[in-house]
Design a protein around this motif. Structure first.
Motif, PDB file in Angstrom:
ATOM      1  N   GLU A  18     -20.840 -35.081  49.194  1.00  0.00           N
ATOM      2  CA  GLU A  18     -21.148 -33.659  49.126  1.00  0.00           C
ATOM      3  C   GLU A  18     -20.449 -32.837  50.198  1.00  0.00           C
ATOM      4  O   GLU A  18     -20.562 -31.613  50.209  1.00  0.00           O
ATOM      5  CB  GLU A  18     -22.658 -33.453  49.187  1.00  0.00           C
ATOM      6  N   THR A  68     -17.224 -31.007  43.975  1.00  0.00           N
ATOM      7  CA  THR A  68     -17.715 -31.342  45.307  1.00  0.00           C
ATOM      8  C   THR A  68     -19.119 -30.791  45.484  1.00  0.00           C
ATOM      9  O   THR A  68     -19.688 -30.217  44.553  1.00  0.00           O
ATOM     10  CB  THR A  68     -16.768 -30.804  46.396  1.00  0.00           C
ATOM     11  N   GLY A  69     -19.646 -30.935  46.664  1.00  0.00           N
ATOM     12  CA  GLY A  69     -20.954 -30.387  46.993  1.00  0.00           C
ATOM     13  C   GLY A  69     -20.797 -29.113  47.786  1.00  0.00           C
ATOM     14  O   GLY A  69     -20.457 -28.065  47.269  1.00  0.00           O
TER      15      GLY A  69
END
Length: 77
Positions: A18, A68-69
């Motif tokens: 993340e 992605t985070g």
């Protein structure tokens, strides 16, 4: 089209990392051919400007989309 995924490991079964700038690996995937390449994030231990360096790395590798985070500084109360 190439997609980048932030990852904790170097294979497709790895967990999503993340952290954008400080992820361990990027998995570059071509969704049409299913080919992929794992690239270690050489910027992950930088002191400052890591996110900008990684963003430039993504651009330089011709990535069209990113999974992605968190992106950017996390501010905690």
């Amino acid at each position: 089209m190439k997609v980048a995924v932030t990852s904790t490991g170097s294979d497709l079964d790895s967990i999503l990392d993340e952290r954008f700038g400080r992820c361990k690996y990027f998995i570059f995937i071509d969704p049409e051919t299913k080919e992929f390449e794992a690239v270690e994030n050489e910027c992950m231990s930088g002191a400052h400007g890591t996110g900008v360096q990684v963003a430039q790395f993504i651009i330089d590798n011709g990535i069209s989309a990113l999974i992605t985070g968190n992106v950017g500084q996390q501010i905690r109360p």
